[in-house]
Design a protein around this motif. Structure first.
Motif, PDB file in Angstrom:
ATOM      1  N   PHE A  33       8.953  -4.194 -20.587  1.00  0.00           N
ATOM      2  CA  PHE A  33       8.815  -5.377 -19.751  1.00  0.00           C
ATOM      3  C   PHE A  33       7.387  -5.508 -19.219  1.00  0.00           C
ATOM      4  CE2 PHE A  33       8.982  -7.133 -15.396  1.00  0.00           C
ATOM      5  CZ  PHE A  33       9.503  -8.391 -15.655  1.00  0.00           C
ATOM      6  N   LEU A  34       6.841  -4.425 -18.673  1.00  0.00           N
ATOM      7  CA  LEU A  34       5.492  -4.455 -18.101  1.00  0.00           C
ATOM      8  C   LEU A  34       4.433  -4.697 -19.178  1.00  0.00           C
ATOM      9  CD1 LEU A  34       5.773  -1.485 -15.563  1.00  0.00           C
ATOM     10  CD2 LEU A  34       5.841  -3.937 -15.057  1.00  0.00           C
ATOM     11  N   ASN A  35       4.618  -4.090 -20.336  1.00  0.00           N
ATOM     12  CA  ASN A  35       3.656  -4.283 -21.429  1.00  0.00           C
ATOM     13  C   ASN A  35       3.697  -5.717 -21.961  1.00  0.00           C
ATOM     14  OD1 ASN A  35       2.828  -1.618 -21.281  1.00  0.00           O
ATOM     15  ND2 ASN A  35       4.267  -0.914 -22.846  1.00  0.00           N
ATOM     16  N   HIS A  36       4.861  -6.309 -21.928  1.00  0.00           N
ATOM     17  CA  HIS A  36       5.000  -7.689 -22.406  1.00  0.00           C
ATOM     18  C   HIS A  36       4.177  -8.657 -21.556  1.00  0.00           C
ATOM     19  CE1 HIS A  36       6.944 -11.294 -24.061  1.00  0.00           C
ATOM     20  NE2 HIS A  36       7.040 -11.727 -22.810  1.00  0.00           N
ATOM     21  N   PHE A  37       4.260  -8.511 -20.235  1.00  0.00           N
ATOM     22  CA  PHE A  37       3.565  -9.440 -19.343  1.00  0.00           C
ATOM     23  C   PHE A  37       2.134  -8.996 -19.028  1.00  0.00           C
ATOM     24  CE2 PHE A  37       7.977 -10.615 -18.468  1.00  0.00           C
ATOM     25  CZ  PHE A  37       7.880 -11.998 -18.523  1.00  0.00           C
ATOM     26  N   ASN A  38       1.933  -7.671 -18.976  1.00  0.00           N
ATOM     27  CA  ASN A  38       0.597  -7.128 -18.735  1.00  0.00           C
ATOM     28  C   ASN A  38      -0.071  -7.742 -17.496  1.00  0.00           C
ATOM     29  OD1 ASN A  38      -1.567  -5.409 -19.265  1.00  0.00           O
ATOM     30  ND2 ASN A  38      -2.619  -6.928 -20.532  1.00  0.00           N
ATOM     31  N   GLN A  39       0.677  -7.794 -16.403  1.00  0.00           N
ATOM     32  CA  GLN A  39       0.139  -8.290 -15.146  1.00  0.00           C
ATOM     33  C   GLN A  39       0.940  -7.676 -13.989  1.00  0.00           C
ATOM     34  OE1 GLN A  39       1.377 -12.369 -13.864  1.00  0.00           O
ATOM     35  NE2 GLN A  39       1.981 -12.616 -16.018  1.00  0.00           N
ATOM     36  N   ASN A  40       0.514  -7.938 -12.799  1.00  0.00           N
ATOM     37  CA  ASN A  40       1.235  -7.438 -11.639  1.00  0.00           C
ATOM     38  C   ASN A  40       2.671  -7.965 -11.670  1.00  0.00           C
ATOM     39  OD1 ASN A  40       2.299  -6.957  -9.051  1.00  0.00           O
ATOM     40  ND2 ASN A  40       0.301  -7.180  -8.076  1.00  0.00           N
TER      41      ASN A  40
END
Length: 202
Positions: A33-40
């Motif tokens: 999930f975090l890698n997909h959005f790559n933002q806070n």
């Protein structure tokens, strides 16, 4: 180096005594999930989260159970780590499937066991069937959990994080002793299934 969000996720899960397997599964989903959005992650709105869930499920053809895992992981991350609870409609779960499980007859089970030549395989299948164990319970048994005096097996941290005892039949004990004499496990029997020296040695 572990990113801060993952570090605090692991910390919160360990404080709540989640199993190591559950921690690994949740962390993997959260990392995706975090890698997909790559933002806070605090800047990701609920519409984006719902769209991510939708696309991930149908692009990767997730099963209902895997969808549940992903939803649970994201809910834990936002609710417990970020203190930013998600709305129920954002994390929709699949309907539970209802089916009648197929149960083997005693003769079918006997036929299967009689055709198993490998004593190690026969021991673990017999143990799971005779004692009604889950796979995780079987592979996490320790030698000291087999009580040949009282003819019981102690299942530690079973469902609900509770211990329970199950009966140990003389026939199963004989099979486990045979297995022990051949493989001489040190700590885990069948990578987790263990029986004490006094219990298995005649």
């Amino acid at each position: 180096m572990m990113r801060p969000e993952i570090y605090y996720t692991v910390k919160q899960m360990k404080l709540r005594r989640y199993s190591e397997q559950t921690i690994r599964i949740y962390v993997r989903q959260i990392e995706f999930f975090l890698n997909h959005f790559n933002q806070n992650p605090r800047r990701i709105n609920e519409k984006q989260i719902q769209e991510y869930i939708y696309r991930t499920i149908f692009t990767n053809q997730y099963s209902g159970s895997l969808q549940n895992i992903m939803v649970s992981a994201l809910k834990f991350f936002y609710n417990k780590v970020l203190n930013q609870p998600l709305q129920e409609e954002t994390t929709i779960r699949p309907l539970k499937s209802r089916y009648i499980p197929q149960v083997l007859s005693k003769s079918e089970v006997k036929s299967i066991l009689n055709n198993i030549k490998n004593i190690k395989h026969k021991a673990i299948i017999s143990l799971i069937y005779a004692c009604g164990l889950r796979r995780s319970e079987a592979i996490n048994l320790k030698i000291r959990d087999i009580d040949s005096q009282r003819m019981i097996i102690l299942i530690r941290n079973a469902k609900g994080k509770k211990d329970r005892n199950v009966p140990l039949s003389p026939k199963l004990l004989t099979l486990l002793r045979t297995y022990y004499k051949i493989y001489r496990p040190k700590t885990w029997l069948l990578k987790g299934l263990i029986i004490s020296n006094t219990a298995l040695e005649v």
